[in-house]
Design a protein around this motif. Structure first.
Motif: not given
Ligand code: ZN
Length: 309
Positions: A126, A167-169
């Protein structure tokens, strides 16, 4: 549960594995752990995505950069190693990623044809976009897939598409790719204190859930539940970027979820999609801790046991 796995997903670099915290062999570990389960069906794409298909998505400048080791090293966030050629990188890293893109396309086509959820262990790049590659992401699999589905007529330009990015980002690549496309709804839960900080792609997110660094699982899941409640209406297809870098053991993600909380998160995602009967392809996304494979195994096991229909 339908899980998409190919042995070609695995990235094995020998000693070079230590250059990046991403565990390139976790796909195989997940498969080994789940392969004997009779309630899980493993399926695989027949071949990696062709570079001609990737090129259709990329800008003319990116078509050159994606074939140049200097830019590939930069996107992979590792220092350039003088004796490593483009061909080596292509064979060892980029080809596995093209298999991952093929997995996303394969899963999306199956979901559109048959309904339900298809879980690609790979993909979820992503941070890649038409004009750039970064953050260990070379090919934006969702963008490439969307373009190919339009071309084949499996989706129409006015079909509503949903992206749920846990996702964390922040998924800047998807924000950029679908900047002008209002038929694509983006829900993004991310650590607001880490890369990528580009404001204009964050502003593109329709349902944003920016979280402070160190957010615990309970807070994460309650904010995520509020965001999921904002999803309504009919979507032709959903892409889920289910990165496990939200684990507390993940040094890059900066959030504090347990393995059980990540499994709960996937349950919440799949239940929301099932509520509106939205076909979906789940993508691996990031995950840089030693617990990443364990977390995906737990999540798939947990979700397989659910009654979603
Ligand atoms: Zn990530």
């Amino acid at each position: 549960m339908n899980v998409i796995y190919s042995k070609h997903f695995n990235i094995s670099l020998g000693l070079l594995n230590y250059l990046h915290p991403f565990d390139g062999l976790k796909f195989g570990r997940i498969y080994e752990s789940l392969k004997n389960r009779d309630d899980i069906t493993f399926i695989a794409p027949a071949e990696p995505v062709d570079m001609a298909i990737v090129d259709e998505f990329l800008s003319s400048m990116m078509r050159k950069k994606v074939r140049d080791e200097v830019f590939i090293f930069r996107a992979l966030e590792v220092p350039k190693i003088p004796f490593v050629s483009f061909d080596f990188l292509d064979r060892k890293i980029l080809n596995p990623m093209r298999w991952g893109v093929a997995g996303t396309i394969f899963g999306a086509k199956k979901a559109l044809e048959l309904g339900g959820v298809y879980w690609n262990l790979s993909g979820g790049y992503h941070h890649a976009m038409q004009q750039n590659m970064e953050g260990f992401c070379i090919y934006n699999d969702i963008g490439i897939c969307y373009q190919q589905l339009l071309k084949s007529g499996e989706i129409q330009p006015d079909d509503k598409i949903l992206i749920i990015d846990t996702d964390a980002h922040h998924g800047n690549g998807n924000g950029y790719t679908f900047m002008e496309n209002q038929n694509v709804t983006i829900l993004d839960v991310y650590n607001a204190g880490i890369y990528p900080t580009s404001g204009y792609t964050r502003e593109r997110v329709d349902i944003p859930v920016p979280l402070p660094p160190g957010t615990d699982g309970e807070t994460y899941l309650s904010r995520f539940a509020e965001a999921l409640d904002k999803i309504e209406g009919t979507y032709r297809l959903a892409f889920v970027v289910a990165g496990t870098d939200t684990l507390m053991t993940d040094k890059l993600g900066g959030l504090c979820l347990t393995i059980d909380e990540v499994a709960k998160r996937e349950e919440m995602t799949l239940k929301s999609l099932a509520k509106y009967a939205i076909p979906a392809v789940v993508l691996g996304g990031g995950g840089y801790s030693k617990d990443s494979a364990k977390s995906v195994i737990q999540a798939i096991s947990h979700c397989t046991a659910l009654t979603l229909a």
